[in-house]
Design an enzyme around this catalytic site. Sequence first.
Site, PDB file in Angstrom:
ATOM      1  N   GLU A  87     -14.993   0.307 -19.284  1.00 14.10           N
ATOM      2  CA  GLU A  87     -16.424   0.327 -19.032  1.00 14.10           C
ATOM      3  C   GLU A  87     -17.494   1.212 -19.979  1.00 14.10           C
ATOM      4  O   GLU A  87     -17.153   2.220 -19.878  1.00 14.10           O
ATOM      5  CB  GLU A  87     -16.820   0.467 -17.474  1.00 14.10           C
ATOM      6  CG  GLU A  87     -16.330  -0.583 -16.891  1.00 14.10           C
ATOM      7  CD  GLU A  87     -16.518  -0.781 -15.225  1.00 14.10           C
ATOM      8  OE1 GLU A  87     -17.147   0.077 -14.987  1.00 14.10           O
ATOM      9  OE2 GLU A  87     -15.510  -1.270 -14.557  1.00 14.10           O
TER      10      GLU A  87
ATOM     11  N   GLY B 294     -19.689  -4.639  -7.178  1.00 17.06           N
ATOM     12  CA  GLY B 294     -19.068  -4.722  -6.012  1.00 17.06           C
ATOM     13  C   GLY B 294     -20.126  -4.354  -4.823  1.00 17.06           C
ATOM     14  O   GLY B 294     -20.026  -4.912  -3.548  1.00 17.06           O
TER      15      GLY B 294
ATOM     16  N   ARG C 112     -10.745  -0.737 -10.162  1.00 18.37           N
ATOM     17  CA  ARG C 112     -11.041  -0.051 -11.175  1.00 18.37           C
ATOM     18  C   ARG C 112     -10.406  -0.935 -12.197  1.00 18.37           C
ATOM     19  O   ARG C 112      -9.169  -1.171 -12.388  1.00 18.37           O
ATOM     20  CB  ARG C 112     -10.629   1.380 -11.153  1.00 18.37           C
ATOM     21  CG  ARG C 112     -11.732   2.466 -10.263  1.00 18.37           C
ATOM     22  CD  ARG C 112     -13.042   2.409 -10.863  1.00 18.37           C
ATOM     23  NE  ARG C 112     -13.883   3.194 -10.214  1.00 18.37           N
ATOM     24  CZ  ARG C 112     -14.756   2.949  -9.157  1.00 18.37           C
ATOM     25  NH1 ARG C 112     -14.707   1.828  -8.718  1.00 18.37           N
ATOM     26  NH2 ARG C 112     -15.242   3.820  -8.656  1.00 18.37           N
TER      27      ARG C 112
ATOM     28  N   HIS D 264     -19.235  -5.131 -12.456  1.00 21.36           N
ATOM     29  CA  HIS D 264     -18.990  -3.933 -11.596  1.00 21.36           C
ATOM     30  C   HIS D 264     -20.129  -3.965 -10.543  1.00 21.36           C
ATOM     31  O   HIS D 264     -20.771  -2.883 -10.483  1.00 21.36           O
ATOM     32  CB  HIS D 264     -18.990  -2.643 -12.447  1.00 21.36           C
ATOM     33  CG  HIS D 264     -18.151  -1.527 -11.371  1.00 21.36           C
ATOM     34  ND1 HIS D 264     -17.545  -0.534 -11.819  1.00 21.36           N
ATOM     35  CD2 HIS D 264     -18.117  -1.302 -10.188  1.00 21.36           C
ATOM     36  CE1 HIS D 264     -17.012   0.291 -11.128  1.00 21.36           C
ATOM     37  NE2 HIS D 264     -17.294  -0.063  -9.958  1.00 21.36           N
TER      38      HIS D 264
ATOM     39  N   SER E 213       0.674  -1.160  -0.047  1.00 19.85           N
ATOM     40  CA  SER E 213      -0.024   0.020  -0.109  1.00 19.85           C
ATOM     41  C   SER E 213       0.981   1.149   0.135  1.00 19.85           C
ATOM     42  O   SER E 213       2.227   1.274   0.171  1.00 19.85           O
ATOM     43  CB  SER E 213      -1.142   0.007   1.193  1.00 19.85           C
ATOM     44  OG  SER E 213      -2.207   0.647   0.934  1.00 19.85           O
TER      45      SER E 213
HETATM   46  P1  NAP Z   1      -9.318   3.701   0.692  1.00 22.67           P
HETATM   47  O1  NAP Z   1      -9.963   3.249   2.019  1.00 22.67           O
HETATM   48  O2  NAP Z   1      -8.954   4.930   0.353  1.00 22.67           O
HETATM   49  O3  NAP Z   1      -8.172   2.599   0.188  1.00 22.67           O
HETATM   50  C1  NAP Z   1      -7.335   2.391  -0.773  1.00 22.67           C
HETATM   51  C2  NAP Z   1      -5.980   2.196  -0.588  1.00 22.67           C
HETATM   52  O4  NAP Z   1      -5.330   2.229  -1.632  1.00 22.67           O
HETATM   53  C3  NAP Z   1      -5.533   3.164   0.643  1.00 22.67           C
HETATM   54  O5  NAP Z   1      -4.796   2.398   1.573  1.00 22.67           O
HETATM   55  C4  NAP Z   1      -4.525   3.839  -0.084  1.00 22.67           C
HETATM   56  O6  NAP Z   1      -3.154   4.221   0.740  1.00 22.67           O
HETATM   57  C5  NAP Z   1      -3.956   2.842  -1.187  1.00 22.67           C
HETATM   58  N1  NAP Z   1      -3.328   3.508  -2.137  1.00 22.67           N
HETATM   59  C6  NAP Z   1      -3.614   4.744  -2.848  1.00 22.67           C
HETATM   60  N2  NAP Z   1      -2.979   5.014  -3.821  1.00 22.67           N
HETATM   61  C7  NAP Z   1      -2.007   3.980  -4.062  1.00 22.67           C
HETATM   62  C8  NAP Z   1      -0.799   3.570  -4.849  1.00 22.67           C
HETATM   63  N3  NAP Z   1      -0.443   4.528  -5.608  1.00 22.67           N
HETATM   64  N4  NAP Z   1      -0.147   2.598  -4.517  1.00 22.67           N
HETATM   65  C9  NAP Z   1      -0.403   1.830  -3.327  1.00 22.67           C
HETATM   66  N5  NAP Z   1      -1.634   1.854  -2.784  1.00 22.67           N
HETATM   67  C10 NAP Z   1      -2.345   3.184  -2.855  1.00 22.67           C
HETATM   68  O7  NAP Z   1     -10.566   2.975  -0.463  1.00 22.67           O
HETATM   69  P2  NAP Z   1     -11.731   2.127  -0.433  1.00 22.67           P
HETATM   70  O8  NAP Z   1     -12.903   2.702   0.257  1.00 22.67           O
HETATM   71  O9  NAP Z   1     -11.035   0.835   0.206  1.00 22.67           O
HETATM   72  O10 NAP Z   1     -11.815   1.894  -1.853  1.00 22.67           O
HETATM   73  C11 NAP Z   1     -10.820   1.507  -3.000  1.00 22.67           C
HETATM   74  C12 NAP Z   1     -11.245   1.546  -4.492  1.00 22.67           C
HETATM   75  O11 NAP Z   1     -12.162   0.318  -4.680  1.00 22.67           O
HETATM   76  C13 NAP Z   1     -12.309   3.025  -4.737  1.00 22.67           C
HETATM   77  O12 NAP Z   1     -11.565   4.025  -4.709  1.00 22.67           O
HETATM   78  C14 NAP Z   1     -13.075   2.296  -5.920  1.00 22.67           C
HETATM   79  O13 NAP Z   1     -11.960   2.660  -6.955  1.00 22.67           O
HETATM   80  C15 NAP Z   1     -12.914   0.761  -5.560  1.00 22.67           C
HETATM   81  N6  NAP Z   1     -14.328   0.072  -5.280  1.00 22.67           N
HETATM   82  C16 NAP Z   1     -14.856  -0.641  -6.184  1.00 22.67           C
HETATM   83  C17 NAP Z   1     -16.060  -1.080  -5.964  1.00 22.67           C
HETATM   84  C18 NAP Z   1     -16.672  -2.086  -6.976  1.00 22.67           C
HETATM   85  O14 NAP Z   1     -17.869  -2.091  -7.339  1.00 22.67           O
HETATM   86  N7  NAP Z   1     -15.961  -3.106  -7.475  1.00 22.67           N
HETATM   87  C19 NAP Z   1     -17.007  -0.481  -5.136  1.00 22.67           C
HETATM   88  C20 NAP Z   1     -16.227   0.203  -4.217  1.00 22.67           C
HETATM   89  C21 NAP Z   1     -14.861   0.652  -4.304  1.00 22.67           C
HETATM   90  P3  NAP Z   1      -3.167   5.354   1.774  1.00 22.67           P
HETATM   91  O15 NAP Z   1      -3.958   4.436   3.023  1.00 22.67           O
HETATM   92  O16 NAP Z   1      -1.755   5.700   1.804  1.00 22.67           O
HETATM   93  O17 NAP Z   1      -4.270   6.499   1.567  1.00 22.67           O
HETATM   94  C1  GLV Z   2     -17.764   1.494  -6.629  1.00 21.02           C
HETATM   95  O1  GLV Z   2     -17.164   1.167  -7.560  1.00 21.02           O
HETATM   96  C2  GLV Z   2     -17.465   2.488  -5.987  1.00 21.02           C
HETATM   97  O2  GLV Z   2     -16.376   3.163  -6.072  1.00 21.02           O
HETATM   98  O3  GLV Z   2     -18.162   2.853  -4.861  1.00 21.02           O
END
Ligand code: NAP
Ligand code: GLV
Length: 326
Positions: free
Chosen positions: A266, A286, A237, A284, A176
């Site tokens: 997408e 999730g 993503r 998509h 991370s």
């Molecule tokens: P989050 O809590 O912000 O977690 C993202 C993690 O990624 C954080 O720990 C962040 O590090 C790390 N990160 C950011 N940039 C990075 C990089 N360049 N290299 C390595 N690690 C990096 O977000 P979340 O709520 O878990 O959501 C994560 C992502 O999942 C969303 O942004 C979205 O794109 C995706 N998502 C997809 C679905 C779906 O339907 N498939 C649903 C919801 C979300 P730090 O702790 O240092 O900030």
């Molecule tokens: C879904 O992909 C989200 O970012 O909430």
Amino acid sequence: MARIFISCRIFPEEVERLERAGHEVVMFPGDLIGREELLRNVADVDVLIVPLSTRVDAQVLASAPGLKVIANLGVGVDNIDLEEARARGIVVLNTPGVLSETVADLAFALMLAVARRVVELDKRLRAEGFPGWSFMPPHLGRDVWGATLGIVGLGRIGAAVARRARCFSMEVLYYSRTRKPDLEDELGCRYVPLDGLLRASDFVVLCVPLTPETHHLIGERELSLMKGTAYLVNVARGPVVDEEALVRALKGGGIAGAALDVFEREPEVHPELPRLANVVLTPHIGSATVDTRRRMASLAVDGVLAVLRGERPDNLVNPDVWPGKL
Ligand code: NAP
Ligand code: GLV
């Protein structure tokens, strides 16, 4: 009184909450709004509530001179031009936290489905019937329990995946942007640089946001580091993975399989992916459960109402802009 446009259907009770607070609400009655319709509807709004399939780029923002708040129905905000929003003093909200467990469930569903060949064998049984139990069938899968899991992005969703992995007796590695000593202690996971994680993991699960730094984070070189028996799971993503390189790795046996909830372009899906048996594909989904979508809509509306009362909400994406034009 604010004018609010919602560019997709949401739960009626959430629209009523906005109206009861005295705001004027127009909701697009479908799920996927067209570009022209969007541009027409934003012309005189104060607030825009959008699903992540609505692209809010510089053209949309220029068409909405009175816009003060954008609430994204999703945690990822790569559909919004944040730089332009910042330049215009527009406050952006998202829906963090309320969907993490649901997305982590899907990550596990995908891992299990691809490793145990659930989709492939379901299709075969429907087409050809059940040929009878055999000890050495051609469809032996791989264990998820006890395997090594590599989580890329140990944020809210990544941590929820790691928690589940403990119950599957998995060894959990993570990479991370910043190290998380508290989570290392709580979840027993170990930080390793990305290359090391790719080399050691049986399952690599992507949980990072899409940013310029994570675009094609997993490309030809990274895929070549993975074991030939390993699986890639993407619930982050699509553009985090170079889809062309992934297709080559899947076809050439570079990795064992992939399970993808998100795609590079997408709603387009790379035409080779549905032809491959070692791939599981979901559109998509999730966060797509009834309860979670209710929580997301409710959080978005809570945030909008708070902002319109002049209160700073927790789900602010761009705190540096606050209070923006309000
Ligand atoms: P989050 O809590 O912000 O977690 C993202 C993690 O990624 C954080 O720990 C962040 O590090 C790390 N990160 C950011 N940039 C990075 C990089 N360049 N290299 C390595 N690690 C990096 O977000 P979340 O709520 O878990 O959501 C994560 C992502 O999942 C969303 O942004 C979205 O794109 C995706 N998502 C997809 C679905 C779906 O339907 N498939 C649903 C919801 C979300 P730090 O702790 O240092 O900030
Ligand atoms: C879904 O992909 C989200 O970012 O909430």
